[in-house]
Every structure is written in structure tokens, then in C-alpha cells.
Scaffold this motif. Structure first.
Motif, PDB file in Angstrom:
ATOM      1  N   ASP A   1      23.788  50.619  40.145  1.00  0.00           N
ATOM      2  CA  ASP A   1      25.040  51.235  39.710  1.00  0.00           C
ATOM      3  C   ASP A   1      26.249  50.511  40.281  1.00  0.00           C
ATOM      4  N   VAL A   2      27.337  50.539  39.524  1.00  0.00           N
ATOM      5  CA  VAL A   2      28.656  50.239  40.086  1.00  0.00           C
ATOM      6  C   VAL A   2      29.103  51.506  40.798  1.00  0.00           C
ATOM      7  N   LYS A   3      29.450  51.383  42.070  1.00  0.00           N
ATOM      8  CA  LYS A   3      29.726  52.589  42.852  1.00  0.00           C
ATOM      9  C   LYS A   3      30.933  52.384  43.751  1.00  0.00           C
ATOM     10  N   ASP A   4      31.947  53.245  43.567  1.00  0.00           N
ATOM     11  CA  ASP A   4      33.163  53.199  44.391  1.00  0.00           C
ATOM     12  C   ASP A   4      33.744  51.793  44.443  1.00  0.00           C
ATOM     13  N   ALA A   5      33.818  51.146  43.291  1.00  0.00           N
ATOM     14  CA  ALA A   5      34.229  49.746  43.231  1.00  0.00           C
ATOM     15  C   ALA A   5      35.706  49.617  42.886  1.00  0.00           C
ATOM     16  N   THR A   6      36.245  48.450  43.171  1.00  0.00           N
ATOM     17  CA  THR A   6      37.609  48.087  42.791  1.00  0.00           C
ATOM     18  C   THR A   6      37.534  46.964  41.759  1.00  0.00           C
ATOM     19  N   LEU A   7      38.252  47.130  40.644  1.00  0.00           N
ATOM     20  CA  LEU A   7      38.272  46.121  39.591  1.00  0.00           C
ATOM     21  C   LEU A   7      39.581  45.342  39.675  1.00  0.00           C
ATOM     22  N   VAL A   8      39.488  44.007  39.745  1.00  0.00           N
ATOM     23  CA  VAL A   8      40.642  43.142  39.940  1.00  0.00           C
ATOM     24  C   VAL A   8      40.713  42.115  38.815  1.00  0.00           C
ATOM     25  N   PHE A   9      41.955  41.847  38.356  1.00  0.00           N
ATOM     26  CA  PHE A   9      42.198  40.794  37.374  1.00  0.00           C
ATOM     27  C   PHE A   9      42.888  39.630  38.070  1.00  0.00           C
ATOM     28  N   GLU A  10      42.423  38.393  37.801  1.00  0.00           N
ATOM     29  CA  GLU A  10      43.008  37.199  38.399  1.00  0.00           C
ATOM     30  C   GLU A  10      43.304  36.171  37.318  1.00  0.00           C
ATOM     31  N   ALA A  11      44.442  35.491  37.475  1.00  0.00           N
ATOM     32  CA  ALA A  11      44.821  34.402  36.564  1.00  0.00           C
ATOM     33  C   ALA A  11      45.082  33.148  37.386  1.00  0.00           C
ATOM     34  N   TYR A  12      44.644  31.998  36.862  1.00  0.00           N
ATOM     35  CA  TYR A  12      44.744  30.728  37.587  1.00  0.00           C
ATOM     36  C   TYR A  12      45.376  29.653  36.715  1.00  0.00           C
ATOM     37  N   ASN A  13      46.168  28.814  37.352  1.00  0.00           N
ATOM     38  CA  ASN A  13      46.567  27.530  36.775  1.00  0.00           C
ATOM     39  C   ASN A  13      45.822  26.463  37.563  1.00  0.00           C
ATOM     40  N   GLY A  14      44.784  25.915  36.956  1.00  0.00           N
ATOM     41  CA  GLY A  14      43.916  25.016  37.707  1.00  0.00           C
ATOM     42  C   GLY A  14      43.198  25.805  38.780  1.00  0.00           C
ATOM     43  N   THR A  15      43.429  25.416  40.020  1.00  0.00           N
ATOM     44  CA  THR A  15      42.812  26.143  41.142  1.00  0.00           C
ATOM     45  C   THR A  15      43.809  27.088  41.819  1.00  0.00           C
ATOM     46  N   GLU A  16      45.060  27.125  41.322  1.00  0.00           N
ATOM     47  CA  GLU A  16      46.095  27.953  41.940  1.00  0.00           C
ATOM     48  C   GLU A  16      46.091  29.354  41.342  1.00  0.00           C
ATOM     49  N   LEU A  17      45.944  30.342  42.227  1.00  0.00           N
ATOM     50  CA  LEU A  17      45.997  31.728  41.794  1.00  0.00           C
ATOM     51  C   LEU A  17      47.452  32.108  41.526  1.00  0.00           C
ATOM     52  N   ILE A  18      47.771  32.508  40.267  1.00  0.00           N
ATOM     53  CA  ILE A  18      49.155  32.844  39.929  1.00  0.00           C
ATOM     54  C   ILE A  18      49.352  34.353  39.745  1.00  0.00           C
ATOM     55  N   LYS A  19      48.237  35.088  39.590  1.00  0.00           N
ATOM     56  CA  LYS A  19      48.389  36.539  39.470  1.00  0.00           C
ATOM     57  C   LYS A  19      47.110  37.225  39.925  1.00  0.00           C
ATOM     58  N   ARG A  20      47.300  38.302  40.658  1.00  0.00           N
ATOM     59  CA  ARG A  20      46.158  39.124  41.057  1.00  0.00           C
ATOM     60  C   ARG A  20      46.570  40.584  40.961  1.00  0.00           C
ATOM     61  N   GLU A  21      45.841  41.357  40.164  1.00  0.00           N
ATOM     62  CA  GLU A  21      46.232  42.744  39.900  1.00  0.00           C
ATOM     63  C   GLU A  21      45.020  43.661  40.002  1.00  0.00           C
ATOM     64  N   VAL A  22      45.194  44.743  40.743  1.00  0.00           N
ATOM     65  CA  VAL A  22      44.133  45.752  40.827  1.00  0.00           C
ATOM     66  C   VAL A  22      44.218  46.634  39.597  1.00  0.00           C
ATOM     67  N   LEU A  23      43.131  46.668  38.807  1.00  0.00           N
ATOM     68  CA  LEU A  23      43.116  47.422  37.553  1.00  0.00           C
ATOM     69  C   LEU A  23      42.528  48.817  37.703  1.00  0.00           C
ATOM     70  N   ALA A  24      41.587  48.972  38.638  1.00  0.00           N
ATOM     71  CA  ALA A  24      40.954  50.290  38.799  1.00  0.00           C
ATOM     72  C   ALA A  24      40.361  50.375  40.195  1.00  0.00           C
ATOM     73  N   GLU A  25      40.336  51.569  40.737  1.00  0.00           N
ATOM     74  CA  GLU A  25      39.725  51.829  42.029  1.00  0.00           C
ATOM     75  C   GLU A  25      38.748  52.993  41.892  1.00  0.00           C
ATOM     76  N   ASN A  26      37.845  53.085  42.871  1.00  0.00           N
ATOM     77  CA  ASN A  26      36.825  54.139  42.850  1.00  0.00           C
ATOM     78  C   ASN A  26      36.070  54.170  41.516  1.00  0.00           C
ATOM     79  N   LEU A  27      35.748  52.969  41.047  1.00  0.00           N
ATOM     80  CA  LEU A  27      35.093  52.820  39.745  1.00  0.00           C
ATOM     81  C   LEU A  27      33.590  53.038  39.881  1.00  0.00           C
ATOM     82  N   ASN A  28      33.024  53.764  38.920  1.00  0.00           N
ATOM     83  CA  ASN A  28      31.587  54.028  38.922  1.00  0.00           C
ATOM     84  C   ASN A  28      31.008  53.787  37.527  1.00  0.00           C
TER      85      ASN A  28
END
Length: 960
Positions: A762-789
Motif C-alpha cells: 500500500d501507499v501509506k501516509d505518503a507525500t506526493l511531490v512534483f518536480e520540474a528540471y532544466n537539464g539537471t537543474e531543479l527549477i520547481k518543486r511542489e508538494v501536491l498531496a500529503e497523508n496519501l493512501n
């Protein structure tokens, strides 16, 4: 003058006869030993032909090589990290084999400059050569020079011996036989010497040394103790029947102390791990209790004369004493559990579903005997000769018994050895080699008896010598043809240049070069030792030929099913890669049976796969519908379904035959309907077909194809993976991405629905994160959901809103608790090496000392003890011989017991902690299983208590 001429002729004839007899005696005294050395040398050369292999002949040898390398530095290996991840295994079994091989390396390296690999490859032929000499010496001791030389000639080329002593097949059976035969030889020398002298002392010492060695090099070495104890019982019985009371007492006084000392030494040395049968020596029939039984038996026989006033000059009184003593002995053995002999050789019985599928544990049939005990092809001549030899020995045995001949104890050994070996041979194919010692020895005696008959004739020495020469010429073709046949087999084998197929070599090379050193991979268990080998990928393997047997059921369940029914918690093994081989269609009856997809009858009678040439496939149009027929001996038949991958068609059929036909363009494959849509079929043959909607998309999301070489496919395992993404557009949800269809993430504000396949966990008490990259550089990181099951058995999509910037790549990452790190050194409890898969017993406490390796730094890790259980449910009952028997495998994690919070760094970490395991963890859980399924339907396969490290772990579930 005439008298003088006659006299001179007689003198001349007598001189010639004396000269010829002298040469004949010299030939027997010196020529035959030299011939035995030549046979040993030829045996070595034949067995060494396969040393040109790049790797090894036998899969088990890959593991033995790894342990042998450890023994070179450690002498007695303690731990192996690459089997049964993430904990590894405690080294057990015949560890003495590796120590002896390490000594051999040290010697050959010093004398000849051999490398580790060279010495390892030379060792089996060396063992084969030394066994040829042992058989010669033992045959000479037990019967005659001729019996010894012919037995050694048979041993030189015999396929039964050849297979386990040729270079590249480096198991413990060969060294066991070698050391055991020498131990018997030294024992006989010791018993033959009437007075204590240097010869008796030296032979006693050498018997003890070789006894310890034969006990240490093979787990089945209790077989040797069984033979010697059977020999003792038979000798005492026969000598007593013959009225040889003094000899009986003398034999017991000499045999029991020396054999007892050997067993005591075995028990003491077993503490070091050198000998792996310590439990048997102490608790089973053929340990000290067995020897004690010999003493009781002999003591009763002798003592009854005094207490019951038996007259041992009368045969009926002696037989009565035997019946009384034997009865008491049976009661004694029953009380101590010594009659449960099956406990010793239960591996030879197909006593579990797993053992039923192992070819080496199959019952030996006449075809097996023909294959292994023939001069050439399948004449079975060696086995026939052994029966003749046994009958000769048996007749002599009985005659000696009637005459009261003390020397009958040598025949007693031959009878014990032969009967024990043939019984063992009948149990399972795997014992073909062990039986060869007695069978070839008796075959040599059969021919040796013919030579003795000639030598005992009342002819002149010249005539007898000529007869002997004729006999040599008569029997000479046997070893000559046999050696030629063995050479041809070995040469043809050597031409292959490696036992690992090229597709596998390429796959394992890729794995070594493209995976992390701490990664693990799994395939069907036959290939686990390849995965672990430092000569190939040098990665951890979830199951192999000798470890993690419980996981075979779970892998079989995964391979032979699909959908939720197939899912097992592979992350509990910290699995990273799955390797699937198309050739396993030929093993799939066993795999399907162990996985519970078919019953026992289907396992033995219904092939899971059949290859079909395209000329047997016929398309037809019936009432505007396309149908497919398969041409068979019974006429045209329709399968349940035809999946034409070349045309992209799925065609339903009547099901005249219970198979699904897959068409690949140039050939067809019939798959039994119960396994036709299994994970194996789709992963091995890259078939995207879904029997249920989205099922294949989910499978290939969790198992991402990363490498393919011929028929071997490698998949990266991802416990959690997005297999479908929907976009909310104009009031409706529209799928724009799927695993195999692909699809780009749209830019801007998005409302998405992510379909996550959670495989076996099961996915249990998880955090879902979105990340965007230009090459190897992280340009955006956003938490989309918490306590996900997400329930892995009832998955529902996760709805998220996000802004997708213009970037070169994107990732969805799931963060939740998961296992990290692996043990990378021997675990200790209170200073002693512990079993890593059952590190603490229920209710036990102890100081843990662990060496664990991690891929990166973790600041918040919890060391836990994970209690889990593997079992199967048998809905139709536990009788594995019943046609309708089938099983349903399960792997349940019962509980996690927190031990310590800690921080770790990348690489190896030494961790100490005080740990306690609660009591009644397993019993309470098993009782619940009994209540749920019925006690008569649950079989516990294995219980585990493993040290596991839990941390917040990042799972990349989608990239694009």
C-alpha cells in the motif's frame, strides 16, 4: 646321454617357469601400482579437459567459488552478503570444503604459481585422480590387486564419477568420496594390525584426520558414518553367529573407541563451522547415540551368556541372544527417536511441492542407471558387473560365516557399503555419484574374482600367467572404450566455452555496469548464483540454488498469475531488477505448480507451453468471422483464443484445446489457458495484451524494461508507478498518458488524475511531490498531496492541481516510509555470528552488532526487527501426491519491532543496539491463519526475523 638331455630340458623348462613367475610377481607388485598411477593421471587429464571453460559447468559452483575466495583469507567463511537480500546469509553447511580448497590453493600457488581461479578449476580433477588411487588401494585391501586395478580403471572413466569431478563442477560430493574411501582404507589397516606398532598408530591418526575431512566437505557426509555403523552392526552380528566371541570383543574394543573419537572430534570441530553435520552427530541416529547402540548391542550379546546361562557353542542359543539383543536395541532406538531415519535424508524424498519440482530429487529409474553406469552409450555393463561382484562377495560372506573365518569383516564392509549405496541410489537421481564408489568397487571385484580363479588353478605358472595376459586383453577394451567415450563427452562440453548462455553473459555484464553495487536482482532461482557471481554481475539475488527457498513460491506466484492475484511485496526483498528468460517456458510446469496456477495432475500431465510451426496454423472465414484452426493429429482444432501479434488481432475460438495461441509472425506459441495471460508470458515475450483493462499498462509501469538481449529481458522494479494520467478538460476526464502509449505533460494550470499502481504494498501516509528540471537543474518543486493512501488491492486515482512550467523534464515523486540499506557484513548477537534472516528468537534479547551499507546519507533511520512469514494454503488438502492438490502462496509481514533511531552515512556503517523480540509473535498469528483457512489447509514454509532499516524514501513514480 638321453637322461641328461631330458634333465637339461626339465631344468630349462623349470628355469623358464621360475623366470616367468618372477616377472608375473614383479608385475603385480610394481607394475599394477604404476598402472594405477597411470590411470589416476589419465583420470585427471580427462576431467581437466573442461578447465578451458570461461566460467563453470554447474550453477552451484559459482557460489562455491565465492565462498572459496572468502576461505582464502578467512579460512572458515562466516557470512555471504549477496544471497537472500537485504540481510544476506550466515554461512552454513559444508564449510570445510572451502577451507580444504583454500589450503589446496595455497599449496599450488606456492609450488606452481596457480591463481585462485586456476587452483579452483584444477581441484575437481585432482579429487577425481586421488579417488581413482583410493579405489585401487581399497580394492586391493578388500579383495585383490586385480580387483583394485579394475575398479580404478572403471573409476578413471565412469560417467557417474566423471560428472562430479570434472573441472567446472565443484561440489562437496567428490571430496567426500575421496576422503571417505581413504578413511575406510586407514580403518582397515588399523583393524588388521594385531599389535600396537607404528603402522597401527599412523593408520589410526590418518583415519581420524580423513574422518574429520570427509565430515567437513559435504552436508550429506552423515552417509559415511551410517555406512561405518552399519558395517559395525553387521560385523558384530556375523561374528557372533559364527561363534567368534573373542573376535567380537576384540572388534568392539578397537572399532568403537576409534569411531567414537572421530565423532567426538567432529562434534568439537563443528563448533568452528568447519563441519556442518554437528546436529546429526549429536542428535540423529548416526552420532554418538548410534555408536552407543553398537555398544549396547554387543554388550547384550556377550552379557546374556552370563546372565541367562546361554551356551554359545550352540547355534540356537546364539540366535536367541541375537533376537533378544535386537529387540532391546529396537526399543532403545525407538525411545531415543533413532528409527526416524527419514529425517536424515528427507531431501531425497519429494516431501514438499518445492522438492517435487527439483530434477535431482526425482526417483532414480532404469534409464538413469543406464546413462551413468555404462561403458559406452547405455549398456549398463558397470552396474551389471557390480551385481555380479556383490553376489560373489555375498557368497564368500556366507561361506566365511559357516567356516567361522575372522576375515569376513571385510566382506561385511562391502555388503554394508553396497546395500547402503544402492538404497541411496534408488531414492533420488542426485545420489548417482555417491553410489558410484561402491558400484565401481564391486564391479572391479567381479573381474578380480576371474583373475583369482585363474591364479588358483592347478596349472603351471606359465599357463596361469598366459591366462592372465589373455584376461587383460579380454577386459582391456572396457576402460579403453569408456575413456574414449568420456573424452568425447568432455571435449564436446569444453567446446561450449562457458555454461552461461551468451544472452545471460551480456545481460549480467550490462547489470554490473549500469546498476548500483548495492542493487539486487532476481529471476527464477536457477540463475541466482549467476547474478551473485563476482565473475558476472556481482549483485545480490533474492533467491538462488541453495537459499531463500520460501521466495521461490512467491516468485512462482508472480510469474504464473496476473493482476492483484500475482502481487507480492517485492520491496520487502528490496528488489531492484527482474530478469525474465524466454527459455523458462520449459520449466513452467514447475513454476506454475509452485505458484498455485495449476494442480498436481496438470503439473505432471499437461504441458504449459508448446511451440507451433506456422504451417500448422490455418485461418478461415466462417459466416463473415475470422477463425483460427490448429492442425493436430486428431484434426483441426480451435484454441480458446488466438492473439496475432503480427496483425494486431485477438480472435476468439471455441476452445477445442485448452490453450491460447500467440502468433509472433514466424512461429506460434500455445500457452495453457490458466497461465496464458500470466506476467511471465507478457514480460518474457513483450506482449502488451491486457486480459483485464489496464492490467498490462500497470504491469509494465511497475516493471520498466531497461535492457534486452536475445531471449533475456531485464526490468527495473518500481513498487509504485503511474500507469495512466487523465486531464480534466471541458468537464470530462480524458486520458492523455499511459505506460505503453506515452504522452506529454501539458503546460500551464492543470487538473490531473494520477493512476498509481502500488505493487504488493500500500501507499501509506505518503507525500506526493512534483518536480520540474532544466537539464539537471531543479527549477520547481511542489508538494501536491500529503497523508496519501492507496490500497494496492483496490487502487483509486489521485486527483491533483498544479502548474506545469516549461522545462526539459518532469517527475512525480512519492515520499513515504520504506526499507533502505542492506547488511554488508556478518551480523552478531552478543558477540556471536547470527542468522540474519532470523536474528532473534521470540522472547530473546541481545546486543546487536551490524554492518550495514547505504546508498546515501540518512539522518532519520529506524532500525527495526521485521517479523514475517511465508506460508501456503492448500484448499484441497495437504496431500501433495493428490491429483487435485494445489497451493496458494502468501507472504505476510506480521509486525515491525522498533529498536533504535539513528543517522547513517553513505557506504558501510557499524551499528550496535540492544534489541528484544516479543514472545508469541508467530504462534498467535499462525493460530489466526488456522482459524481463517483451517488448520488442515495451512502449511508454514518459513518464519523470518530480519533487521531492517526504515526511513523516508523517495520513489520516482513517473518521469517525462
Amino acid at each position: 646321454m638321453v637322461k641328461t638331455d631330458v634333465k637339461e630340458k626339465r631344468k630349462k623348462k623349470k628355469g623358464e617357469e621360475t623366470s616367468l613367475s618372477r616377472y608375473y610377481s614383479l608385475f603385480k607388485a610394481y607394475g599394477l601400482p604404476l598402472l594405477a598411477l597411470l590411470l589416476a593421471y589419465l583420470g585427471f587429464k580427462l576431467r581437466n579437459i573442461t578447465s578451458n571453460y570461461k566460467t563453470f559447468l554447474d550453477p552451484d559452483t559459482f557460489f562455491h567459488y565465492e565462498m572459496y575466495k572468502q576461505a582464502i583469507t578467512e579460512w572458515i567463511p562466516q557470512y555471504f552478503a549477496y544471497a537472500d537480500p537485504p540481510a544476506g546469509i550466515k554461512a552454513t553447511g559444508y564449510l570445510g570444503l572451502y577451507t580444504v580448497q583454500a589450503v589446496f590453493y595455497k599449496v599450488t600457488h606456492a609450488l606452481f604459481g596457480y591463481t585462485e581461479l586456476q587452483a579452483f578449476k584444477v581441484w575437481p580433477p585432482f579429487v577425481g585422480a586421488m579417488t581413482v588411487l583410493a579405489v585401487y588401494l581399497l580394492g586391493r585391501k578388500l579383495h585383490s590387486d586385480w580387483a583394485g586395478i579394475w575398479a580404478s580403471a572403471f573409476m578413471m572413466f565412469s560417467y557417474a564419477s566423471f560428472t562430479k569431478t570434472m573441472s567446472g563442477n565443484n561440489r562437496g560430493e567428490g571430496p567426500f568420496m575421496m576422503f571417505f574411501l581413504y578413511a575406510v582404507l586407514f580403518l582397515l589397516v588399523y583393524l588388521d594390525e594385531k599389535e600396537w606398532n607404528w603402522k597401527k598408530v599412523l593408520s589410526a591418526v590418518m583415519f581420524l584426520v580423513t574422518s574429520v575431512l570427509y565430515m567437513g566437505v559435504w552436508t550429506g557426509s552423515v552417509f559415511g558414518i551410517e555406512i561405518l555403523l552399519a558395517f559395525a552392526f553387521l560385523t558384530v552380528t556375523v561374528a557372533f553367529i559364527a561363534g567368534l566371541e573373542k573376535f567380537t570383543i576384540k572388534f568392539i574394543k578397537e572399532f568403537v573407541p576409534i569411531q567414537g573419537l572421530a565423532i567426538v572430534l567432529g562434534i568439537i570441530i563443528a563448533r568452528t563451522g568447519f563441519i556442518g553435520i554437528g546436529t546429526f552427530l549429536l542428535k540423529r541416529p548416526f552420532g554418538l547415540m548410534g555408536l552407543f547402540a553398537v555398544l549396547i548391542y554387543a554388550g547384550l550379546l556377550i552379557g546374556l551368556k552370563r546372565f541367562l546361562h546361554f551356551d554359545y557353542s550352540r547355534l540356537e542359543h546364539r540366535l536367541g541372544a541375537l533376537l533378544i539383543s535386537g529387540g532391546v536395541l529396537v526399543i532403545f532406538a525407538g525411545l531415543l527417536g533413532l528409527l526416524n531415519i527419514s529425517a536424515l535424508i528427507r531431501g531425497a524424498y519429494q516431501s514438499t511441492p518445492l522438492y517435487q519440482t527439483v530434477a535431482e530429487l526425482a526417483r532414480t529409474d532404469i534409464n538413469t542407471i543406464k546413462a551413468y553406469y555404462s561403458i559406452k552409450s547405455k549398456d549398463m555393463l558397470l552396474f551389471i558387473l557390480s551385481i555380479v561382484g556383490f553376489l560373489v562377495v555375498l557368497v564368500k560372506f556366507i561361506n566365511n560365516l559357516r567356516k567361522g573365518n575372522v576375515s569376513s569383516y571385510k566382506n561385511a564392509f562391502l555388503v554394508s557399503y553396497y546395500i547402503s549405496s544402492v538404497v541411496l541410489l534408488a531414492l533420488a537421481v542426485r545420489f548417482v555419484f555417491q553410489a558410484s564408489g561402491a558400484i565401481l568397487l564391486l564391479a572391479g571385484i567381479a573381474i578380480g574374482e576371474v583373475f583369482l580363479f585363474v591364479e588358483n588353478m592347478k596349472e603351471s605358472l606359465t599357463t596361469k600367467a598366459l591366462y592372465a595376459v589373455l584376461l587383460i586383453l579380454l577386459f582391456l577394451p572396457l576402460p579403453v572404450m569408456g575413456a574414449q567415450y568420456s573424452k568425447t563427452l568432455a571435449t564436446n562440453t569444453a567446446k561450449a566455452q562457458g555454461s552461461v548462455p551468451a544472452d545471460w553473459v551480456n545481460t549480467l555484464t550490462w547489470l554490473k555496469e549500469n546498476s548500483h553495487p548495492l542493487d539486487s536482482a532476481t529471476s527464477w532461482w536457477d540463475y541466482g548464483y549467476w547474478i551473485e557471481s563476482s565473475l558476472l554481475s556481482n549483485r545480490r539475488s533474492s533467491t538462488d540454488g541453495g537459499h531463500a527457498y520460501d521466495r521461490r513460491y512467491l516468485l512462482a506466484d508472480f510469474f504464473s498469475h496476473y493482476g492483484n492475484e500475482s502481487e507480492q511485496d517485492f520491496e520487502a526483498w528490496e528488489l531492484n531488477y527482474l530478469i525474465v528468460w524466454q527459455q523458462d517456458i520449459y520449466k513452467f510446469n514447475a513454476i506454475s505448480y509452485l505458484g498455485g496456477a495449476i494442480d498436481y495432475y496438470e503439473y505432471g500431465h499437461v504441458p504449459m507451453f508448446q511451440l507451433v510451426p506456422m504451417q500448422y496454423v490455418k485461418y478461415a472465414n466462417e459466416s463473415g468471422k475470422t477463425v483460427v484452426y490448429l492442425k493436430t493429429a486428431e484434426g483441426d482444432r480451435q484454441p480458446v483464443m488466438t492473439v496475432d501479434l503480427a496483425r494486431g488481432q485477438v480472435i476468439q475460438g471455441r476452445g477445442d484445446i485448452p490453450y491460447v495461441l500467440y502468433l509472433f509472425g514466424n512461429y506460434g506459441l500455445l500457452a495453457y489457458h490458466k497461465i496464458a495471460f500470466s506476467n511471465f508470458v507478457r514480460l518474457a515475450f513483450h506482449i502488451p495484451y491486457s486480459f483485464e483493462p489496464w492490467d498490462a499498462q500497470k504491469l509494465f509501469a511497475n516493471f520498466k524494461p531497461v535492457h534486452n538481449d536475445g531471449g533475456v529481458s531485464t526490468y527495473e522494479f518500481r513498487p509504485f508507478a503511474v500507469y495512466r494520467i487523465d486531464r480534466f478538460e471541458n468537464g470530462t476526464w480524458k486520458a492523455f498518458y499511459s505506460t505503453m502509449g506515452g504522452g506529454k505533460l501539458p503546460l500551464g494550470e492543470q487538473r490531473l488524475r494520477l493512476w498509481i499502481s502500488a505493487f504488493g504494498r500500500d501507499v501509506k501516509d505518503a507525500t506526493l511531490v512534483f518536480e520540474a528540471y532544466n537539464g539537471t537543474e531543479l527549477i520547481k518543486r511542489e508538494v501536491l498531496a500529503e497523508n496519501l493512501n492507496v490500497n494496492h488491492l483496490n487502487e483509486t486515482p489521485v486527483e491533483v492541481s498544479l502548474f506545469v512550467p516549461n522545462a526539459t523534464s518532469y517527475r512525480f515523486v512519492l515520499i513515504q516510509d520504506g526499507p533502505v540499506g542492506v547488511l554488508n557484513g556478518e551480523p552478531r548477537v552478543d558477540g556471536r555470528t547470527a542468522n540474519p534472516s532470523y536474528i532473534l528468537e521470540e522472547g530473546q534479547s541481545g546486543q546487536l552488532e551490524l554492518k550495514a551499507a547505504f546508498r546515501k546519507d540518512y539522518d532519520d533511520v529506524t532500525l527495526t526487527l521485521r517479523a514475517s512469514i511465508v506460508y501456503y494454503v492448500a484448499p484441497n488438502g495437504k496431500d501433495i501426491e493428490s491429483d487435485n492438490f494445489y497451493l496458494v502462496p502468501h507472504q505476510d509481514i506480521i509486525t515491525y519491532v522498533p529498536v533504535k533511531e539513528l543517522s547513517v552515512r553513505e557506504g558501510d556503517n557499524v551499528i550496535t543496539a540492544r534489541a528484544s523480540m516479543p514472545s508469541d509473535v508467530f504462534d498467535a498469528y499462525i493460530e489466526k491463519l488456522y482459524q481463517e483457512y483451517g488448520k488442515d489447509k495451512v502449511v508454514i514454509v518459513k518464519k523470518r526475523v530480519e533487521p531492517i532499516f526504515i526511513a523516508k524514501k523517495e520513489y520516482v513514480i513517473w518521469e517525462g
